[in-house]
Design an enzyme around this catalytic site. Sequence first.
Site, PDB file in Angstrom:
ATOM      1  N   GLY A 214       0.824  -1.208   0.000  1.00 44.28           N
ATOM      2  CA  GLY A 214       0.000   0.000   0.000  1.00 44.28           C
ATOM      3  C   GLY A 214       0.848   1.242   0.000  1.00 44.28           C
ATOM      4  O   GLY A 214       2.039   1.196  -0.337  1.00 44.28           O
ATOM      5  N   ASN A 215       0.248   2.360   0.340  1.00 43.06           N
ATOM      6  CA  ASN A 215       0.991   3.627   0.412  1.00 43.06           C
ATOM      7  C   ASN A 215       0.345   4.510   1.481  1.00 43.06           C
ATOM      8  O   ASN A 215      -0.617   4.100   2.129  1.00 43.06           O
ATOM      9  CB  ASN A 215       1.026   4.312  -0.956  1.00 43.06           C
ATOM     10  CG  ASN A 215      -0.362   4.582  -1.477  1.00 43.06           C
ATOM     11  OD1 ASN A 215      -1.074   5.410  -0.933  1.00 43.06           O
ATOM     12  ND2 ASN A 215      -0.773   3.870  -2.525  1.00 43.06           N
ATOM     13  N   HIS A 216       0.853   5.725   1.642  1.00 48.83           N
ATOM     14  CA  HIS A 216       0.439   6.563   2.775  1.00 48.83           C
ATOM     15  C   HIS A 216      -0.794   7.422   2.506  1.00 48.83           C
ATOM     16  O   HIS A 216      -1.148   8.264   3.327  1.00 48.83           O
ATOM     17  CB  HIS A 216       1.596   7.484   3.183  1.00 48.83           C
ATOM     18  CG  HIS A 216       2.785   6.741   3.697  1.00 48.83           C
ATOM     19  ND1 HIS A 216       2.746   6.003   4.855  1.00 48.83           N
ATOM     20  CD2 HIS A 216       4.031   6.591   3.192  1.00 48.83           C
ATOM     21  CE1 HIS A 216       3.926   5.443   5.055  1.00 48.83           C
ATOM     22  NE2 HIS A 216       4.726   5.784   4.053  1.00 48.83           N
ATOM     23  N   SER A 217      -1.445   7.254   1.369  1.00 54.78           N
ATOM     24  CA  SER A 217      -2.586   8.140   1.070  1.00 54.78           C
ATOM     25  C   SER A 217      -3.740   7.897   2.050  1.00 54.78           C
ATOM     26  O   SER A 217      -4.133   6.754   2.298  1.00 54.78           O
ATOM     27  CB  SER A 217      -3.073   7.898  -0.363  1.00 54.78           C
ATOM     28  OG  SER A 217      -4.260   8.611  -0.576  1.00 54.78           O
ATOM     29  N   ALA A 281      -3.589   7.549  -4.972  1.00 53.48           N
ATOM     30  CA  ALA A 281      -2.236   7.018  -5.114  1.00 53.48           C
ATOM     31  C   ALA A 281      -2.415   5.558  -5.521  1.00 53.48           C
ATOM     32  O   ALA A 281      -2.768   4.705  -4.694  1.00 53.48           O
ATOM     33  CB  ALA A 281      -1.483   7.149  -3.802  1.00 53.48           C
TER      34      ALA A 281
END
Length: 426
Positions: A214-217, A281
């Site tokens: 995943g990512n930090h969005s 993102a």
Amino acid sequence: MAPILSGKRIILGISGGIAAYKSVTLASRFTQANALVDVIMTHSAAKFVAPVTFQAITQRDVATDTFEFWHDAGRLRIGHVALAHAADLFIIAPATAHTIARLALGLSDDLLSITALSYKGPMLLAPAMETNMWTHPATMRNVQILGDWGVDFIGPAEGRLASGEVGEGRVAEPEEIFEVACKVIGRGGPLDGLRVVITAGGTREAIDPVRFMGNHSTGKMGVALARAARDLGADTVLVHAPLAVHPPGGVALVPVHTAYQMYAAVMEDLPQTDVLIGAAAVADYRPSASADKKLKKLPQQQIITLERTPDILQAVGQRRGNAYCPDPAGPDRQRPRLVIGFAAETNDLEANALGKLKRKNLDLIVLNDVSAADSGFAVDTNRVILFERDGNREDWPLMSKEEVAQAILQRVVARLGRLNWQKRRP
Ligand code: PMT
């Protein structure tokens, strides 16, 4: 903040039910958004909550009596006429079965009903009552009559009722009513008749049943864009990966998890989409295979092979023609009027953003430096640079994400105007 409400006059009608206490929060929310809130209470509502509570919250008079006069620009005016003619929006929360019935019959036997009868603008009702009262054919018929006249409803929701039973009839939460009020008051705005699709959040690509890439969005930027589009009257769709913030009300929500699901959802809506804004993102890669059982720890390295995901904006941006100027190659080649992307960069900011603008054939790209502490992922602010297709560049100062979103949507309005865009609705 919701600038759409600033300076607007809202009548907040309160009829007699225990849910009246929730309208204190609602009145406070509207007042904080700089709306002028005129509260009208029925006599039974005033038994549940004292009018002085609303007076203190709104810092305005609270009306309960048909025979009260209203001070307006130095003149003494008949209360219900003055209130009805000045209002931009009329909300009744809670709206009891009795109040709904009186509105549907056009009765005018107290200040709330007589003001409603004198009023011609948008109206939003938040019903609250016992389940049997709500589902009674008489109430259903009254709701249908008011709906046919253009009255909007929010709720009721299912949940615990005043009787202690659980069922349909619970008043909508103040925040939901607030959000839908923004949508109702924004109707007829500059984006009315347009469908704006926004992607938000960070996609998740499964490694096994318990782990993902995943990512930090958080979705803050995309949610702010959806609110801004809604408040300008757009028919707004938010295609969102998991969010760390509440999704906006008055917006169609399409929840997804993966890049492929987001791609499919955007493509499905494409024939109706007028403007696409990609704030999500989106994972560029996903594990080639997702294990169907939890991966166990191994003494040696665990190697995960990755494969590319589809680039959603590129696939849309590179289409030709649109709903207004169809391309001879057919409807499957249609492109929204505007396709707007974000560039989340940590280095070579301008070159990378310009590369994406060109490669994805976008009309505009919003560059944010995600290595800065006050911009990009998770924070409430953003400092962005806009690059437009015609070479125009604008550096915007640090703003809240709401302000950035509102400014981007104002740019959408301006660009559609420049393109001499015709509204789809007659
Ligand atoms: O959600 P927040 O916490 O508020 O954070 C906001 C944000 C940093 C996520 C947002 O402001 C932002 O920059 N979003 C774009 C993030 C991103 O993926 O940027 P990118 O440079 O990798 O992609 C460029 C554009 O192509 C983006 O509009 C992206 O949505 C789109 N894209 C990317 C990959 C892909 N497979 N499909 C796409 O459509």
